[in-house]
Write a protein that holds these residues in place. Structure first.
Motif, PDB file in Angstrom:
ATOM      1  N   ALA A   1      36.561  36.969   2.038  1.00 35.24           N
ATOM      2  CA  ALA A   1      36.595  38.148   1.081  1.00 35.24           C
ATOM      3  C   ALA A   1      35.180  38.371   0.402  1.00 35.24           C
ATOM      4  N   ARG A   2      35.022  37.224  -0.355  1.00 44.14           N
ATOM      5  CA  ARG A   2      33.734  37.193  -1.139  1.00 44.14           C
ATOM      6  C   ARG A   2      32.443  37.089  -0.127  1.00 44.14           C
ATOM      7  N   LYS A   3      32.637  36.265   0.760  1.00 39.53           N
ATOM      8  CA  LYS A   3      31.365  36.205   1.660  1.00 39.53           C
ATOM      9  C   LYS A   3      30.941  37.419   2.508  1.00 39.53           C
ATOM     10  N   ALA A   4      32.088  38.327   2.849  1.00 33.35           N
ATOM     11  CA  ALA A   4      31.988  39.388   3.518  1.00 33.35           C
ATOM     12  C   ALA A   4      31.794  40.789   2.675  1.00 33.35           C
ATOM     13  N   TYR A   5      32.504  40.787   1.639  1.00 36.81           N
ATOM     14  CA  TYR A   5      32.144  42.044   1.120  1.00 36.81           C
ATOM     15  C   TYR A   5      31.378  42.165  -0.199  1.00 36.81           C
ATOM     16  N   LEU A   6      30.527  41.103  -0.360  1.00 34.73           N
ATOM     17  CA  LEU A   6      29.575  40.850  -1.404  1.00 34.73           C
ATOM     18  C   LEU A   6      28.454  40.587  -0.848  1.00 34.73           C
ATOM     19  N   ASN A   7      28.375  40.429   0.682  1.00 32.66           N
ATOM     20  CA  ASN A   7      27.183  40.228   1.275  1.00 32.66           C
ATOM     21  C   ASN A   7      26.044  41.157   1.427  1.00 32.66           C
ATOM     22  N   PRO A   8      24.813  41.312   0.918  1.00 30.07           N
ATOM     23  CA  PRO A   8      24.027  42.231   0.964  1.00 30.07           C
ATOM     24  C   PRO A   8      23.559  42.566   2.319  1.00 30.07           C
ATOM     25  N   GLN A   9      23.441  41.744   3.311  1.00 27.66           N
ATOM     26  CA  GLN A   9      23.180  41.758   4.615  1.00 27.66           C
ATOM     27  C   GLN A   9      24.034  42.756   5.324  1.00 27.66           C
ATOM     28  N   TYR A  10      25.546  42.364   5.318  1.00 25.36           N
ATOM     29  CA  TYR A  10      26.639  43.281   5.724  1.00 25.36           C
ATOM     30  C   TYR A  10      26.586  44.507   5.252  1.00 25.36           C
ATOM     31  N   LEU A  11      26.299  44.685   4.048  1.00 30.01           N
ATOM     32  CA  LEU A  11      26.535  45.995   3.165  1.00 30.01           C
ATOM     33  C   LEU A  11      25.399  46.859   3.742  1.00 30.01           C
ATOM     34  N   ARG A  12      24.440  46.524   3.788  1.00 27.16           N
ATOM     35  CA  ARG A  12      23.154  47.298   4.171  1.00 27.16           C
ATOM     36  C   ARG A  12      23.332  47.472   5.648  1.00 27.16           C
TER      37      ARG A  12
ATOM     38  N   THR B   1      25.203  52.144   9.815  1.00 26.57           N
ATOM     39  CA  THR B   1      25.828  52.428  10.793  1.00 26.57           C
ATOM     40  C   THR B   1      26.749  53.654  10.253  1.00 26.57           C
ATOM     41  N   SER B   2      27.147  53.696   9.132  1.00 25.23           N
ATOM     42  CA  SER B   2      28.046  54.876   8.554  1.00 25.23           C
ATOM     43  C   SER B   2      27.086  56.071   8.531  1.00 25.23           C
ATOM     44  N   LEU B   3      25.751  55.870   8.070  1.00 22.49           N
ATOM     45  CA  LEU B   3      24.911  57.336   7.864  1.00 22.49           C
ATOM     46  C   LEU B   3      24.591  57.847   9.339  1.00 22.49           C
ATOM     47  N   MET B   4      24.291  56.836  10.222  1.00 19.91           N
ATOM     48  CA  MET B   4      24.000  56.947  11.716  1.00 19.91           C
ATOM     49  C   MET B   4      25.169  57.770  12.321  1.00 19.91           C
ATOM     50  N   ASN B   5      26.552  57.457  11.925  1.00 17.80           N
ATOM     51  CA  ASN B   5      27.532  57.978  12.509  1.00 17.80           C
ATOM     52  C   ASN B   5      27.908  59.413  11.860  1.00 17.80           C
ATOM     53  N   MET B   6      27.317  59.990  11.001  1.00 17.44           N
ATOM     54  CA  MET B   6      27.515  61.117  10.078  1.00 17.44           C
ATOM     55  C   MET B   6      27.682  62.220  10.955  1.00 17.44           C
ATOM     56  N   ALA B   7      26.605  62.504  12.247  1.00 18.27           N
ATOM     57  CA  ALA B   7      26.902  63.628  13.000  1.00 18.27           C
ATOM     58  C   ALA B   7      28.068  63.613  13.825  1.00 18.27           C
ATOM     59  N   ILE B   8      28.796  62.444  14.267  1.00 20.81           N
ATOM     60  CA  ILE B   8      29.878  62.337  14.927  1.00 20.81           C
ATOM     61  C   ILE B   8      31.181  62.822  14.005  1.00 20.81           C
TER      62      ILE B   8
ATOM     63  N   GLY C   1      14.138  45.116   4.669  1.00 29.98           N
ATOM     64  CA  GLY C   1      14.894  43.802   3.986  1.00 29.98           C
ATOM     65  C   GLY C   1      16.006  43.169   4.570  1.00 29.98           C
ATOM     66  N   LEU C   2      16.465  44.023   5.967  1.00 30.96           N
ATOM     67  CA  LEU C   2      17.420  43.164   6.690  1.00 30.96           C
ATOM     68  C   LEU C   2      16.988  41.919   7.346  1.00 30.96           C
ATOM     69  N   LYS C   3      17.955  40.983   7.533  1.00 33.56           N
ATOM     70  CA  LYS C   3      17.158  39.702   8.060  1.00 33.56           C
ATOM     71  C   LYS C   3      17.484  39.971   9.431  1.00 33.56           C
ATOM     72  N   GLU C   4      16.493  39.413  10.557  1.00 35.00           N
ATOM     73  CA  GLU C   4      16.455  39.709  11.727  1.00 35.00           C
ATOM     74  C   GLU C   4      17.303  38.407  12.262  1.00 35.00           C
ATOM     75  N   THR C   5      18.251  38.388  13.371  1.00 36.30           N
ATOM     76  CA  THR C   5      19.040  37.242  13.858  1.00 36.30           C
ATOM     77  C   THR C   5      18.266  36.948  15.015  1.00 36.30           C
ATOM     78  N   HIS C   6      17.651  37.609  15.803  1.00 43.81           N
ATOM     79  CA  HIS C   6      16.903  37.170  17.020  1.00 43.81           C
ATOM     80  C   HIS C   6      18.324  36.758  17.989  1.00 43.81           C
ATOM     81  N   CYS C   7      19.397  37.543  17.893  1.00 44.57           N
ATOM     82  CA  CYS C   7      20.332  37.264  19.130  1.00 44.57           C
ATOM     83  C   CYS C   7      20.967  36.164  18.932  1.00 44.57           C
ATOM     84  N   ARG C   8      20.907  35.117  17.788  1.00 43.36           N
ATOM     85  CA  ARG C   8      21.442  33.763  17.730  1.00 43.36           C
ATOM     86  C   ARG C   8      22.557  34.044  16.529  1.00 43.36           C
TER      87      ARG C   8
END
Length: 426
Positions: A217-228, A233-240, A415-422
């Motif tokens: 829970a700490r790793k997921a819900y306090l992770n800036p990468q995940y939250l951003r 995603t949430s804002l892109m989904n607003m029209a739906i 500021g999001l970190k690129e994963t390069h699909c790995r």
């Protein structure tokens, strides 16, 4: 005479198709829940007339589904990372089907609220389940494509909840139509019981022991990468959330001066655009080997299209094209699921992805109520046959939240970190 090579070829085809068949069966749940989540756009007028309510209470009835969804998403990720994915999906789907049948026969607004709350509990597992299952059956480098395919299935359900459901309601009434949705869900439940398989005989990747709940829970819900990524995603989904799930048909009736059936057909193009866009954008991201660049392109194209939807004088056919393009470009949101899954340990995939689901589903709750509040507070509402009708200016006033949301989504990508699909091992 068949040779050994022929048998081997058949076995190879079967092994290649099996992951897709398994994930398809699980994704039926997500498909079904997109019918549930978006059907109020087609029955909003009937619901308001039957229960004698206005847009504010209509928003409560629609958004309480997302409230319970968000509350139980915290639990869903942990459960799916630790217990049988198949059994969890089947139990959750059963809750949704039973509550749908009760809703079809309810005559109390508060019983209807309760039914929607229960349906939302079950739906907390509808996306995380298939994604968690896909992580067992597919390698990380294909997850954007697979996630796109999962979202495509869901958007097909959303599209079914527009014009086809509107026509069905016109023929049989909203209660019988909702009962038919329940029957469809029961049939899907049977398919899921026989087709879902927990994991392949040979594991795609080693996962090790599950991470402790508090640590995950700490790793997921306090992770800036995940939250951003999740807020993007949430804002892109607003029209739906606003148009597709609740007010799109009513808005288009006022905007274009067309019938509810014509408006629902145009509103359905939003989902059709996502059906085409989600797998294509996912495939393109996998092919390019990057995540952030197509996410940026998607939000910029969405902004241009949305401004045309809201402010340009257009015909019915042009608006249908614009709604298709809006759905297509906003489908870039699917890339963020792969981005987060790749940024997390394989032992906590569902928990990590639940961050996106929580903010996305929570967005429905916030955006629908904010939109309806702005709409009702603008003034000028009048009743026609017991159905509240709002001015076009009121809709335009409320819809200002959409371009603002896309602008914020664009800023979040820096500021999001690129994963390069790995996959990143933690």
């Amino acid at each position: 005479m068949q040779t050994v090579g022929d048998f081997r070829g058949c076995a190879d085809i079967k092994s290649a198709l099996l992951p897709w068949v398994v994930c398809f069966a699980a994704t039926l749940f997500f498909f079904y829940e997109f019918i549930q989540g978006n059907m109020f756009a087609s029955i909003a007028a009937n619901i308001m007339q039957d229960y004698q309510i206005q847009a504010d209470k209509m928003a409560y009835l629609s958004s309480i589904y997302y409230l319970s969804n968000v509350l139980f998403l915290f639990i869903a990720g942990m459960v799916l990372d630790r217990f049988s994915i198949k059994n969890t999906i089947l139990i959750a789907m059963s809750l949704c089907v039973v509550s749908t049948f009760i809703l079809a026969y309810s005559h109390s607004f508060y019983l209807a609220l309760f039914c929607r709350f229960i349906t939302g509990i079950g739906s907390a597992f509808c996306f995380l389940g298939p994604v968690r299952l896909a992580s067992h059956w597919f390698p990380p480098k294909r997850m954007a494509l697979v996630t796109g395919a999962i979202v495509t299935m869901a958007m097909t359900g959303g599209m079914l909840a527009q014009y086809p459901l509107t026509k069905l309601v016109a023929y049989v009434g909203w209660r019988q139509a909702v009962q038919n949705v329940g029957i469809l869900g029961f049939a899907m439940l049977i398919v899921m019981f026989f087709w879902i398989k927990e994991r392949p005989e040979v594991a795609i990747k080693k996962e090790g022991q599950p991470i402790k709940i508090r640590t995950a829970a700490r790793k997921a819900y306090l992770n800036p990468q995940y939250l951003r990524a999740a807020l993007y995603t949430s804002l892109m989904n607003m029209a739906i959330a606003v148009f597709g799930a609740m007010m799109g048909t009513l808005y288009l009736e006022q905007r274009l001066g067309v019938s509810s059936e014509q408006a629902s057909m145009v509103n359905g193009m939003l989902f059709f655009g996502a059906i085409v866009g989600a797998p294509l954008v996912g495939w393109l991201s996998d092919k390019m080997g990057v995540r952030i660049l197509p996410m940026k392109a998607g939000v910029l194209a969405s902004m241009v299209t949305l401004l045309a939807v809201l402010y340009l004088p257009v015909s019915l056919s042009t608006m249908a094209i614009l709604f298709f393009l809006l759905g297509f470009f906003t489908s870039a949101q699917v890339i963020s699921y792969a981005l987060v899954a790749e940024s997390s340990s394989p032992m906590m995939t569902a928990t990590a992805v639940s961050v996106i689901s929580i903010l996305t589903q929570g967005g429905y709750l916030v955006y629908q109520n904010l939109f309806s509040s702005l709409l009702t507070n603008y003034g000028g509402m009048h009743l026609i046959n017991g159905v509240p009708v709002y001015l076009l200016e009121a809709y335009q006033h409320a819809a200002i939240i959409l371009p603002i949301g896309l602008f914020i989504a664009f800023l979040l990508l820096f500021g999001l970190k690129e994963t390069h699909c790995r996959q990143v091992e933690n």
